[in-house]
Structure formats: C-alpha cells, structure tokens
Scaffold this motif. Structure first.
Motif, PDB file in Angstrom:
ATOM      1  N   VAL A 697       1.035  -1.380  -0.395  1.00 43.41           N
ATOM      2  CA  VAL A 697      -0.060   0.435   0.046  1.00 43.41           C
ATOM      3  C   VAL A 697       1.049   1.679  -0.344  1.00 43.41           C
ATOM      4  N   TRP A 698       0.726   2.875  -0.754  1.00 42.64           N
ATOM      5  CA  TRP A 698       1.290   3.658  -0.609  1.00 42.64           C
ATOM      6  C   TRP A 698       0.815   4.162   0.749  1.00 42.64           C
ATOM      7  N   MET A 699       1.132   4.400   1.730  1.00 41.66           N
ATOM      8  CA  MET A 699       1.485   5.626   2.560  1.00 41.66           C
ATOM      9  C   MET A 699       0.835   6.996   2.114  1.00 41.66           C
ATOM     10  N   PRO A 700       0.161   7.309   3.133  1.00 38.35           N
ATOM     11  CA  PRO A 700      -0.829   8.281   2.845  1.00 38.35           C
ATOM     12  C   PRO A 700       0.266   9.700   2.654  1.00 38.35           C
ATOM     13  N   ASP A 701       1.528  10.023   3.016  1.00 44.18           N
ATOM     14  CA  ASP A 701       1.987  11.313   1.946  1.00 44.18           C
ATOM     15  C   ASP A 701       2.314  11.274   0.613  1.00 44.18           C
ATOM     16  N   GLY A 702       2.577  10.068   0.259  1.00 40.44           N
ATOM     17  CA  GLY A 702       2.462   9.589  -1.201  1.00 40.44           C
ATOM     18  C   GLY A 702       3.771   9.605  -0.800  1.00 40.44           C
ATOM     19  N   ASN A 703       5.231   9.628  -0.447  1.00 46.00           N
ATOM     20  CA  ASN A 703       6.720   9.233  -0.103  1.00 46.00           C
ATOM     21  C   ASN A 703       6.875   7.761   0.030  1.00 46.00           C
ATOM     22  N   HIS A 704       5.834   7.354   0.529  1.00 48.66           N
ATOM     23  CA  HIS A 704       6.700   6.012   0.973  1.00 48.66           C
ATOM     24  C   HIS A 704       6.009   4.801   0.804  1.00 48.66           C
ATOM     25  N   LEU A 705       5.833   3.357   0.615  1.00 42.57           N
ATOM     26  CA  LEU A 705       5.306   2.259  -0.072  1.00 42.57           C
ATOM     27  C   LEU A 705       5.897   1.501   0.560  1.00 42.57           C
ATOM     28  N   CYS A 706       4.299   0.734   1.608  1.00 41.96           N
ATOM     29  CA  CYS A 706       4.796  -0.317   2.612  1.00 41.96           C
ATOM     30  C   CYS A 706       4.615  -1.176   2.095  1.00 41.96           C
ATOM     31  N   ILE A 707       5.550  -2.324   1.912  1.00 36.91           N
ATOM     32  CA  ILE A 707       5.350  -3.944   1.162  1.00 36.91           C
ATOM     33  C   ILE A 707       5.240  -5.415   2.927  1.00 36.91           C
ATOM     34  N   TRP A 708       3.937  -5.564   3.129  1.00 40.19           N
ATOM     35  CA  TRP A 708       4.235  -7.203   4.122  1.00 40.19           C
ATOM     36  C   TRP A 708       4.292  -7.790   3.777  1.00 40.19           C
ATOM     37  N   HIS A 709       4.839  -8.787   4.391  1.00 41.18           N
ATOM     38  CA  HIS A 709       5.403 -10.201   4.274  1.00 41.18           C
ATOM     39  C   HIS A 709       4.800 -10.633   5.591  1.00 41.18           C
ATOM     40  N   THR A 710       3.994 -11.804   5.329  1.00 44.27           N
ATOM     41  CA  THR A 710       3.419 -12.863   6.539  1.00 44.27           C
ATOM     42  C   THR A 710       4.205 -13.858   6.011  1.00 44.27           C
ATOM     43  N   SER A 711       4.387 -14.885   7.303  1.00 48.10           N
ATOM     44  CA  SER A 711       5.293 -16.296   7.362  1.00 48.10           C
ATOM     45  C   SER A 711       4.399 -16.944   6.902  1.00 48.10           C
ATOM     46  N   ASP A 712       4.908 -18.019   7.129  1.00 56.17           N
ATOM     47  CA  ASP A 712       4.136 -19.217   6.866  1.00 56.17           C
ATOM     48  C   ASP A 712       4.129 -20.078   8.247  1.00 56.17           C
ATOM     49  N   TYR A 713       2.809 -20.463   8.306  1.00 52.63           N
ATOM     50  CA  TYR A 713       2.513 -21.597   9.734  1.00 52.63           C
ATOM     51  C   TYR A 713       3.775 -22.193   9.741  1.00 52.63           C
ATOM     52  N   LEU A 714       3.637 -23.166   8.640  1.00 51.07           N
ATOM     53  CA  LEU A 714       4.587 -24.138   8.786  1.00 51.07           C
ATOM     54  C   LEU A 714       6.242 -23.764   9.449  1.00 51.07           C
ATOM     55  N   GLN A 715       6.665 -23.825  10.768  1.00 43.28           N
ATOM     56  CA  GLN A 715       7.908 -22.502  10.315  1.00 43.28           C
ATOM     57  C   GLN A 715       8.903 -24.163  10.847  1.00 43.28           C
ATOM     58  N   GLY A 716       9.677 -24.776  10.415  1.00 44.02           N
ATOM     59  CA  GLY A 716      10.520 -25.314  10.368  1.00 44.02           C
ATOM     60  C   GLY A 716       9.466 -27.304  10.659  1.00 44.02           C
ATOM     61  N   LYS A 717       9.374 -27.429  11.564  1.00 48.38           N
ATOM     62  CA  LYS A 717       9.038 -28.802  11.711  1.00 48.38           C
ATOM     63  C   LYS A 717       7.557 -28.659  12.585  1.00 48.38           C
ATOM     64  N   THR A 718       7.403 -26.947  12.549  1.00 45.20           N
ATOM     65  CA  THR A 718       6.251 -27.167  13.888  1.00 45.20           C
ATOM     66  C   THR A 718       5.592 -25.879  13.629  1.00 45.20           C
ATOM     67  N   TYR A 719       4.346 -26.430  12.938  1.00 47.34           N
ATOM     68  CA  TYR A 719       2.611 -24.985  13.013  1.00 47.34           C
ATOM     69  C   TYR A 719       2.770 -24.233  14.344  1.00 47.34           C
ATOM     70  N   LYS A 720       3.008 -22.943  13.732  1.00 47.35           N
ATOM     71  CA  LYS A 720       2.784 -21.517  15.035  1.00 47.35           C
ATOM     72  C   LYS A 720       2.382 -20.288  14.203  1.00 47.35           C
ATOM     73  N   PRO A 721       2.118 -19.404  14.959  1.00 47.99           N
ATOM     74  CA  PRO A 721       0.817 -17.941  13.916  1.00 47.99           C
ATOM     75  C   PRO A 721       1.971 -17.805  13.053  1.00 47.99           C
ATOM     76  N   ALA A 722       1.088 -16.886  12.353  1.00 53.13           N
ATOM     77  CA  ALA A 722       2.153 -16.235  11.375  1.00 53.13           C
ATOM     78  C   ALA A 722       3.323 -15.634  12.007  1.00 53.13           C
ATOM     79  N   ASN A 723       4.374 -14.678  11.747  1.00 57.46           N
ATOM     80  CA  ASN A 723       4.934 -12.810  11.826  1.00 57.46           C
ATOM     81  C   ASN A 723       4.902 -12.436   9.920  1.00 57.46           C
TER      82      ASN A 723
END
Length: 736
Positions: A697-723
């Motif tokens: 999403v563009w930030m309201p000031d029009g000078n910045h762009l925000c990129i979001w990454h959400t991890s997978d639930y499977l982290q290593g060999k264990t299912y965990k809440p995403a980061n």
C-alpha cells in the motif's frame, strides 16, 4: 504369418505409399480414405543438406535410441562454468547443439541460438507460445514444437522461418527428424510424418511407426522409442530427487536433480565425482558436445561447463554490479541509442563501468561494453530478504507486528496500523480471534476486540478514529465498529465487508439474502440504513468464502463492487465475474464484464477517474499466475482497459502512480514490485524478492510504499502463528 509374408506385406504398403505420393500435386491436396492430408509432390526441388558433425548433439538424448551417449573424450570432471545465458522463462527443454550453436527453447515462447563456446547471441526466434521440448537439427534446419500445437522449421544459421505446421492436438515430446522426414506424435496416439523441406504431410499413422528400424510409439501425446536405451531409474535414484535423464561421455554419467544440482557419476562405480548447484531444478536432460556440458534449469538459464583446466576469462570482483530488471530489456551500443543491438532478460548480473544520467554502461559477458537505461537496469540492495532498487528507493524502515498478526491495515493519517491476530490454527478455514492496533513505530500495541473473524478486511474511518469489521456470530456476519481511543464498541447491523466512506461517517457493506447480492449504506450511529444496489451473485466453487468490501470513490459519490456478468456459451447461460459502479443515489453507472470467476482488489485513483481491479479464475490456463490487473478509465463512454501482470494494485495519493506486483515465472524469484506512471507510460522497477508478499500500500504522504510479508504457519517442522513484517520504503522516481 511367415517371414516371407511379412516382407511381401511391407513391400506392398511401401508401393502403395509411393503411388499415392507420386500421384498427388502440392497445389491440390487430396482426400485420403481416412483423413485429410496435404501430400508432398516429388517435384519440389531439394535444397542442399548441411550435415551435422559426429560430435554434435542434434536431438533429444542425441540419437534415435535415446541412448544419451556422446563420443566426446575431452570432458572430465571436475568442471567449471564456462558461460551462462538467461532466457525470459523457465526452461524444461533440453539443449541441442550443432554447427557450433546451442539451440534452446524456453517457456517465454522463444527459441534461442547461442554460440556454443562463449556467451554470444546468434539469433532469437519468437514463436509466441511456450517451447517445452528439445529442438532437433537436420540438414541446416532446426525443428521444434510449441504448446499451441505447432511444429516450426527455421534456418539453423539465420533463424528465418521456413515453414509451420499446425497439428490437431498437443504434443508432449520433441519432434524426431530422420532422412528428410519429421515425425511428431500428438494426443492421443496420432503420428504425423512431414516432409522436412516443405512441412507438408507425407503420411499419418496411429500408435506406432518404425524409424530406421527403431519402433516408436505414441501414447497420450508422448512419442518415443518403445524400448529406449537410457536407464533413467537407476541414475535418478542416485540423486535427492530427479526428473532428468542421464547422459554419458568419457566414462561419466551426468544427470540433473529437482534440488537444482547437476551431478556427475563414475559410470562403473556409480560414485559421485562432481556436483554443481544452480538457481532452480534441473529437470531436462543435459547435452554434451566438443568437450562442453550444457544444462538448463527452471531458473530460466542455460549453463555451459568445461574442464577446470580450460582457460576462462575472469571478471574484476571489485566492480559494482547491477541487475537487468525486466525481460526483453533493450541493450544499446551507444548511450541514448535508438536501435538496440539485442535484448537481455531479467536477472542477469552485470558489472557497471559508468553511470551518466539515466544510463548505465555495463560490461557484457562477451567482454564488450554496452548501455542500458534505468528502467531496464538497476543497482539493488538487500534489506531483510527484499532487494530494493537504489535508483528509486531510500533506506526502508522495518516494522514487526505482534506474533500472530495478519492482514495489517494503515490508518488514513499513517500513524497507526490495525491487524487481526490468529492464535488458534485449528479448523478447516482461516479464522482470526482478536483485533489489535499499534503505532507506526511498532509500539503501544493494544487489543480492541475478541471474537470470531472469518473476513480479514478491516476499515478505518476518515478521521482515523473508528474501525469497522465483520464478526461471525452463530454463522451470521455482523458489522461492528470500535472507537480505539475510548474503547467503545457498537454492533451495527447484519452484513459483511464493511467499508468507511472517505468523506463522511458512513459505511457501505454487503449482504446476501433471498438469492440476491445487496449493497447497503448506514451511518456510524446505526441510522440512515438504505439499500443502493441489488444484483445476482455467482455461487463460489468453495464451500466457504467471505464477501469482499465495496470500494468508495474518493469523493464518496460512487461505489464499485464485484458483480455478475451473464453470457451464453453454446446457448447455455454462464455467470462470470464483473465490476459494477453504482452511484450512492442508486444509479447504475458502469459495468465491466469478464470471462473470469473472480473480480477482487478494486481500488480507485485519487482523482476518481480510474479504477484498478484484479481478475482471476480465467477459462484459459495460465502457467505463471492466474491473475491479471486491469485499469479502466471510468470517465470514458467506452472504456479502454489496460492489462498488467499481475496483482495487488495500490494508487499513490496523487493518483498518477500505480504500484503493483508481478509474479515471476522463473524459479528463484517470486515477486517484482513495479510503479507504473500512467502519465508518461514508464514502469519503474522498485523491488524484487523470493519471499511471499502479503499486501502492499502507498502511505498517505505519497512518498513511501509499505510492503508486508506474512510468514507461513509451518516454521521448521512445527505449525506456529504467523509473523508479519513491513518494509516502509521511501520512493523517489526523479532522483537528483
């Protein structure tokens, strides 16, 4: 049947074939008793035939038996990379080598002819359809097939097209050429025999055909010897996992693997004696010619390897490097040139010798200097897994959300971010459990509400004070609002997908009932509820799905939302997705139909003149990414739509710039971020990453762009809440 009878039968068939071939004219094709064929005239002059060399690798697995054997005695591991060349798509085809040229087809729809000994482009032919199988060289010609059922013959030295043949069905194997005849197997069991000089049909068979005494069969479009000489199973089991085929030279076996490695084994002891890692799976069979090993990979690259003792020019490691940022990038001999000398594809790393204005002078792999502009080439610097183009990006600020947070949403003033938190990963469907907020610095995290959230969309009021969201209660969706400062929670109405007006404390939302899809308006205090739109809806192919919110125009007088486009296919009514624009007074203003199943991510430019939206679920197969980004000018009576690859549009606050994501087709890179200037038509390469991008999403000031990454639930060999992590990157498209 006795041996003599068999011979008599074969001679009889031969005489019949000769008779029919001799009696037909090239200009007047005749009807066969079983099917229509264009039969070749014997009077067509035969051009000079250029033979291949014994050391060439002129077809898939090198010979009719598919033995994969080469007479080469020079190649001996350990090997070193001699050169590599990047195409514009993944490569599943094996290389073919003849006349000192490597011929390689790519899923970018092009056949490349490259110097076999060093980095050099001889010519490129654009077939405009994926090439998945090896080319075959015979008589100074190169033959290959395409995904859209064509067989094409080119001049092997110039790349000029000689002829093209369209089959009735698809081919899942390369063509075979022997003594002037092209053999091609098509689905399910049909075999064409074509004149290699003219491309005309000379005969057609079912299931089997003999080529120089070798029995070939066609089943489910796969055409190969009934008893091929390769022993793929034995050598595939030596690797971690493999779909490749083994080739043999000088007592050593070479085979690729799905892990992106090329392996060399001693043919007698099966001991691994050399391995090399490349950027993607090596599924195709290697090729060997004149002391060089050639492999291809799903990373889109063809690699050439020679003995370590061979002399290879080194490149100055102290140079600054940049990346070609797009496919088919124009390369010029002179700065600000008008005619490119050739084109390069995305991801090629080149040393930079000079920078003048908007131009880079680079050293090509052939040791020659050339120029690329900043829209095609850039210096990229990594920050936590994302490469940002230093030409247009400043240093990103990183923002980590609380554990389990997903679907972040910025407030209109850019000071706060809301998010839904998912702690419990059980259940068949995505469901969050808490609504949270934190400030732009990742501090002052605060829980606002606990409940069941099946719809991930959260909407902010224009003053950044109220949040609207959908809560599931007894399998019904209800619209709630919360004043995050005072903690006041209000249950408004039954409905789904709430969206705040950009000019008033008013919400738009959707509700499906009585077989119809409704759009309602309601004030923030629960008053003034009214229906402004009613339409049909298309039943989802999935058992459960949420309704996406309507999208307000910037001045608040129009609403765009997903609707239905009805058409007829073979006199049967079919429902497709559409985008509908409705006035808040109830007037139906625009309707954009489609041949897709879904219309999502509808967003308005800041001046309200354009909308962008994403269509998916096409009735045509897309091997890269089944999403297309459409841009429509809503002020035009008959809208002319632009189409981009692929998704996640976000408009800058001034409305002239559209950031979006392109899904990369080659293995090793997942997403590229672009900014499209609709005034100039320029597309700026911003960032690239192999990570999953959740939203942008563009930030309201029009000078910045925000990129979001959400991890997978499977982290290593264990299912965990995403980061979830955010990169807030400064954007300057006109740096000093």
């Amino acid at each position: 049947m006795s041996h003599i009878n068999k011979v008599i039968s074969i001679l009889f068939v031969f005489v019949l074939c000769y008779f029919f071939q001799g009696c037909n004219s090239q200009d007047k094709p005749e009807q066969s008793s079983s099917q229509t064929s264009e039969l070749e005239s014997p009077e067509v002059p035969t051009p000079a035939i250029t033979p291949t060399d014994a050391m060439d690798w002129h077809m898939f697995m090198n010979d009719l038996q598919l033995s994969g054997r080469s007479p080469d005695e020079r190649l001996k591991p350990p090997l070193q990379q001699l050169w590599k060349f990047k195409t514009g798509g993944p490569i599943q085809a094996s290389p073919a080598v003849a006349y000192g040229i490597v011929y390689i087809g790519s899923e970018d729809g092009k056949l490349y002819a490259l110097n076999a000994n060093e980095w050099e482009i001889k010519w490129v032919f654009n077939a405009k359809s994926e090439i998945r199988y090896s080319a075959t060289i015979w008589g100074g010609r190169v033959f290959f097939n395409t995904r859209d059922h064509r067989i094409i013959a080119l001049d092997a030295m110039t790349g000029d097209k000689l002829w093209e043949f369209k089959s009735k069905s698809w081919m899942d194997s390369p063509p075979v050429v022997f003594e002037g005849t092209v053999y091609a197997g098509t689905f399910p069991t049909h075999i064409y025999l074509l004149n290699a000089i003219t491309g005309k049909i000379t005969s057609e068979r079912k299931s089997t055909v003999s080529i120089n005494g070798i029995e070939y069969g066609c089943a489910n479009a796969e055409f190969r010897p009934i008893n091929p000489q390769y022993n793929a199973i034995v050598w595939r089991t030596q690797t971690e996992a493999s779909k490749s085929f083994p080739v043999l030279a000088n007592g050593n076996v070479y085979i690729g693997s799905r892990t992106g490695k090329i392996h060399a084994y001693d043919a007698t002891s099966k001991t691994e004696i050399w391995t090399h890692q490349v950027g993607g799976p090596v599924d195709a069979a290697p090729a060997i010619s004149n002391g060089i090993l050639y492999i291809t990979s799903l990373d889109g690259t063809v690699y050439a390897f020679s003995n370590e003792s061979d002399s290879i020019l080194s490149i100055d490691s102290h140079r600054i490097y940049g990346l070609v940022a797009k496919d088919n990038a124009s390369v010029y001999e002179k700065r600000e040139g008008s005619t490119p000398i050739f084109h390069l594809n995305d991801g090629i790393e080149l040393p930079i010798f000079n920078t003048i204005g908007d131009w880079y002078q680079v050293l090509l792999p052939n040791r020659k200097l050339a120029w690329l502009d900043k829209l095609a080439f850039g210096q990229f610097e990594e920050t936590e897994g994302i490469l940002f183009n230093k030409n247009f990006c400043g240093t990103p600020q990183l923002l980590d959300l609380i554990e389990g947070a997903e679907f972040p949403s910025w407030s209109p003033n850019g000071e706060y971010v809301a998010m839904l938190k998912r702690n419990d990963l059980s259940g068949s469907y995505w469901k969050a459990h808490e609504l949270w907020i934190m400030d732009k610095n990742g501090k002052q995290a605060k829980k606002l509400y606990s409940g069941d959230f099946y719809n991930p969309h959260v909407s902010w009021s224009l003053d950044s004070r109220l949040l609207a969201y959908e809560v599931d209660i007894d399998s019904e969706g209800y619209i709630y609002t919360v004043d995050w400062k005072l903690g006041q929670i209000r249950k408004l109405v039954r409905g789904a997908g709430p969206a705040w007006s950009p000019v008033a404390n008013q919400l738009a939302f959707r509700r499906r009932e009585k077989g119809a899809d409704y759009v309602f308006l309601i004030n923030s205090d629960g008053s003034g509820g009214k229906n402004i739109a009613r339409g049909k809806y298309k039943t989802s192919r999935y058992n459960f799905t949420y309704l996406h919110p309507p999208s307000w125009s910037p001045n608040g007088d129009k609403i765009a939302f997903e609707s239905v486009h009805e058409t007829k296919v073979k006199n049967m009514p079919v429902k497709y997705a559409a985008v509908r624009i409705q006035g808040v007074d109830g007037e139906n203003l625009k309707h954009y139909g489609s041949r897709h199943q879904n219309a999502r991510q509808i967003t308005w430019s800041s001046n309200g003149n354009r909308i962008a939206y994403v269509l998916s679920g096409s009735n045509k197969t897309d091997t890269v990414y089944d999403k297309r980004l459409y841009i429509a000018d809503v002020t035009e009576e008959v809208s002319k739509q632009q189409i981009l690859n692929h998704t996640m549009p976000t408009w800058s606050p001034d409305g002239n710039l559209l950031a979006y994501l392109e899904r990369e087709d080659c293995f090793g890179l997942r997403w590229k971020v672009w900014i499209y200037d609709l005034d100039s038509g320029y597309k700026y390469p911003i960032a690239r990453t192999s990570m999953k991008i959740a939203s942008m999403v563009w930030m309201p000031d029009g000078n910045h762009l925000c990129i979001w990454h959400t991890s997978d639930y499977l982290q290593g060999k264990t299912y965990k809440p995403a980061n979830t992590k955010g990169w807030i990157v400064p954007i300057n498209l006109k740096p000093n």
